[in-house]
Design a protein around this motif. Sequence first.
Motif, PDB file in Angstrom:
ATOM      1  N   ILE A  75       0.827  -1.208   0.000  1.00 28.43           N
ATOM      2  CA  ILE A  75       0.000   0.000   0.000  1.00 28.43           C
ATOM      3  C   ILE A  75       0.860   1.255   0.000  1.00 28.43           C
ATOM      4  O   ILE A  75       0.679   2.157  -0.824  1.00 28.43           O
ATOM      5  CB  ILE A  75      -0.957  -0.010   1.213  1.00 28.43           C
ATOM      6  CG1 ILE A  75      -1.966  -1.151   1.068  1.00 28.43           C
ATOM      7  CG2 ILE A  75      -1.679   1.329   1.336  1.00 28.43           C
ATOM      8  CD1 ILE A  75      -2.884  -1.313   2.255  1.00 28.43           C
ATOM      9  N   LEU A 130      -1.191   3.785  -6.342  1.00 19.18           N
ATOM     10  CA  LEU A 130      -1.567   2.379  -6.486  1.00 19.18           C
ATOM     11  C   LEU A 130      -0.352   1.463  -6.598  1.00 19.18           C
ATOM     12  O   LEU A 130      -0.412   0.307  -6.150  1.00 19.18           O
ATOM     13  CB  LEU A 130      -2.458   2.203  -7.719  1.00 19.18           C
ATOM     14  CG  LEU A 130      -3.826   2.869  -7.663  1.00 19.18           C
ATOM     15  CD1 LEU A 130      -4.575   2.639  -8.963  1.00 19.18           C
ATOM     16  CD2 LEU A 130      -4.641   2.325  -6.499  1.00 19.18           C
ATOM     17  N   TYR A 161      -7.866   4.253   1.231  1.00 16.86           N
ATOM     18  CA  TYR A 161      -7.965   2.877   1.726  1.00 16.86           C
ATOM     19  C   TYR A 161      -9.380   2.625   2.250  1.00 16.86           C
ATOM     20  O   TYR A 161      -9.962   3.490   2.904  1.00 16.86           O
ATOM     21  CB  TYR A 161      -6.933   2.680   2.845  1.00 16.86           C
ATOM     22  CG  TYR A 161      -6.855   1.286   3.395  1.00 16.86           C
ATOM     23  CD1 TYR A 161      -6.075   0.322   2.769  1.00 16.86           C
ATOM     24  CD2 TYR A 161      -7.572   0.929   4.535  1.00 16.86           C
ATOM     25  CE1 TYR A 161      -6.004  -0.958   3.275  1.00 16.86           C
ATOM     26  CE2 TYR A 161      -7.500  -0.347   5.041  1.00 16.86           C
ATOM     27  CZ  TYR A 161      -6.724  -1.290   4.408  1.00 16.86           C
ATOM     28  OH  TYR A 161      -6.659  -2.565   4.906  1.00 16.86           O
ATOM     29  N   TYR A 202      -7.606   0.232  -3.293  1.00 16.80           N
ATOM     30  CA  TYR A 202      -6.663  -0.887  -3.315  1.00 16.80           C
ATOM     31  C   TYR A 202      -7.376  -2.196  -3.618  1.00 16.80           C
ATOM     32  O   TYR A 202      -6.778  -3.122  -4.178  1.00 16.80           O
ATOM     33  CB  TYR A 202      -5.923  -0.951  -1.984  1.00 16.80           C
ATOM     34  CG  TYR A 202      -5.104   0.289  -1.750  1.00 16.80           C
ATOM     35  CD1 TYR A 202      -3.879   0.452  -2.376  1.00 16.80           C
ATOM     36  CD2 TYR A 202      -5.572   1.317  -0.942  1.00 16.80           C
ATOM     37  CE1 TYR A 202      -3.130   1.600  -2.198  1.00 16.80           C
ATOM     38  CE2 TYR A 202      -4.831   2.466  -0.749  1.00 16.80           C
ATOM     39  CZ  TYR A 202      -3.607   2.602  -1.385  1.00 16.80           C
ATOM     40  OH  TYR A 202      -2.875   3.747  -1.202  1.00 16.80           O
ATOM     41  N   ARG A 240      -7.439  -2.084  -7.263  1.00 16.27           N
ATOM     42  CA  ARG A 240      -6.127  -2.461  -7.793  1.00 16.27           C
ATOM     43  C   ARG A 240      -5.952  -3.967  -7.806  1.00 16.27           C
ATOM     44  O   ARG A 240      -5.455  -4.546  -8.788  1.00 16.27           O
ATOM     45  CB  ARG A 240      -5.029  -1.814  -6.963  1.00 16.27           C
ATOM     46  CG  ARG A 240      -3.619  -2.122  -7.437  1.00 16.27           C
ATOM     47  CD  ARG A 240      -2.589  -1.812  -6.381  1.00 16.27           C
ATOM     48  NE  ARG A 240      -2.757  -2.641  -5.196  1.00 16.27           N
ATOM     49  CZ  ARG A 240      -1.993  -2.561  -4.123  1.00 16.27           C
ATOM     50  NH1 ARG A 240      -1.020  -1.660  -4.068  1.00 16.27           N
ATOM     51  NH2 ARG A 240      -2.198  -3.348  -3.086  1.00 16.27           N
ATOM     52  N   ASN A 241      -6.355  -4.629  -6.739  1.00 10.68           N
ATOM     53  CA  ASN A 241      -6.238  -6.080  -6.696  1.00 10.68           C
ATOM     54  C   ASN A 241      -7.135  -6.746  -7.738  1.00 10.68           C
ATOM     55  O   ASN A 241      -6.777  -7.779  -8.310  1.00 10.68           O
ATOM     56  CB  ASN A 241      -6.599  -6.587  -5.293  1.00 10.68           C
ATOM     57  CG  ASN A 241      -5.599  -6.138  -4.242  1.00 10.68           C
ATOM     58  OD1 ASN A 241      -4.514  -5.674  -4.574  1.00 10.68           O
ATOM     59  ND2 ASN A 241      -5.970  -6.253  -2.977  1.00 10.68           N
TER      60      ASN A 241
END
Length: 281
Positions: free
Chosen positions: A50, A134, A229, A233, A236-237
């Motif tokens: 992160i 990111l 957050y 994220y 992004r995953n």
Amino acid sequence: CTVIFTRMATKDLHKPISVLFCNLAISDLFTSFSGFWIAMLFITNPDMTIFGSKDMLAPYALYTMSILSTIYNLVSIGIERYLAVAESMRTRFRVARNHSIVAVLINWTLAFFLGSLPLMGWNCLQVEENISVLYSPFCVNYLIFIAIPNVVVAFMVPLFTYLRIIIILRKRKLRMKACGQAIGTYKSAEIQVARTSIFIWLLALISYAPFFAGVVFDATNHQCPTELYPGVYIFRNCTAMLITMNCLGNPIIYTLKIKTLGAKLKALKCLSTNRIRACTI
């Protein structure tokens, strides 16, 4: 790995397209491996992925190399298929195995050079003004430099090559129809190429468009990582999962579906010169 072993066990490995298929499978293998590496880092130390650290440079660089190699291989396959059809009635030029090997070497050299730029110093470990949210410690300008040109290449070149293949097949089909000859082979090949092209475009769009959207968001975002957050994220995953799913889709499209397409294209190459001259007249 299954695709690589299957291709190596077959007797047609000397064909130019088989060299490109094997290299595409190797690129997908490296993409999956690097994605697994990043996933393990995320599981063991989420804060590292992160907020970024020096330990993320190597897996992100390998991930970038693998994705770029996959994109360049997809483009090379589209160009090879176009040349196989467009030049099928000419004897001046044929795509040989050496051409495919040279293309593979160029693809990996370019992917290795562009992917290793952060390892050579183009990163934001020391300077945090242009740091990516990111993909820290990558720089935003590096992501833009990598993403925009390759997205254009990945979408525009296959669009041109596969559309040209469909247009060429349709023209030859109409020419043979005017001569009163059977057009079943051309019609079947045209349908197969059109379907394969649609699958390629949909798979590439679903796999890489979210990643490109994330890069654009990263370039225009001015918020701190803690403020984003966990939603950003998670996104992004998800983009990483889609890219990994692309590694599963490529063998399905190019290996399981290509047998029929290859037979049709081979039939196009075997047309006699007299038949072509008759159609021309």
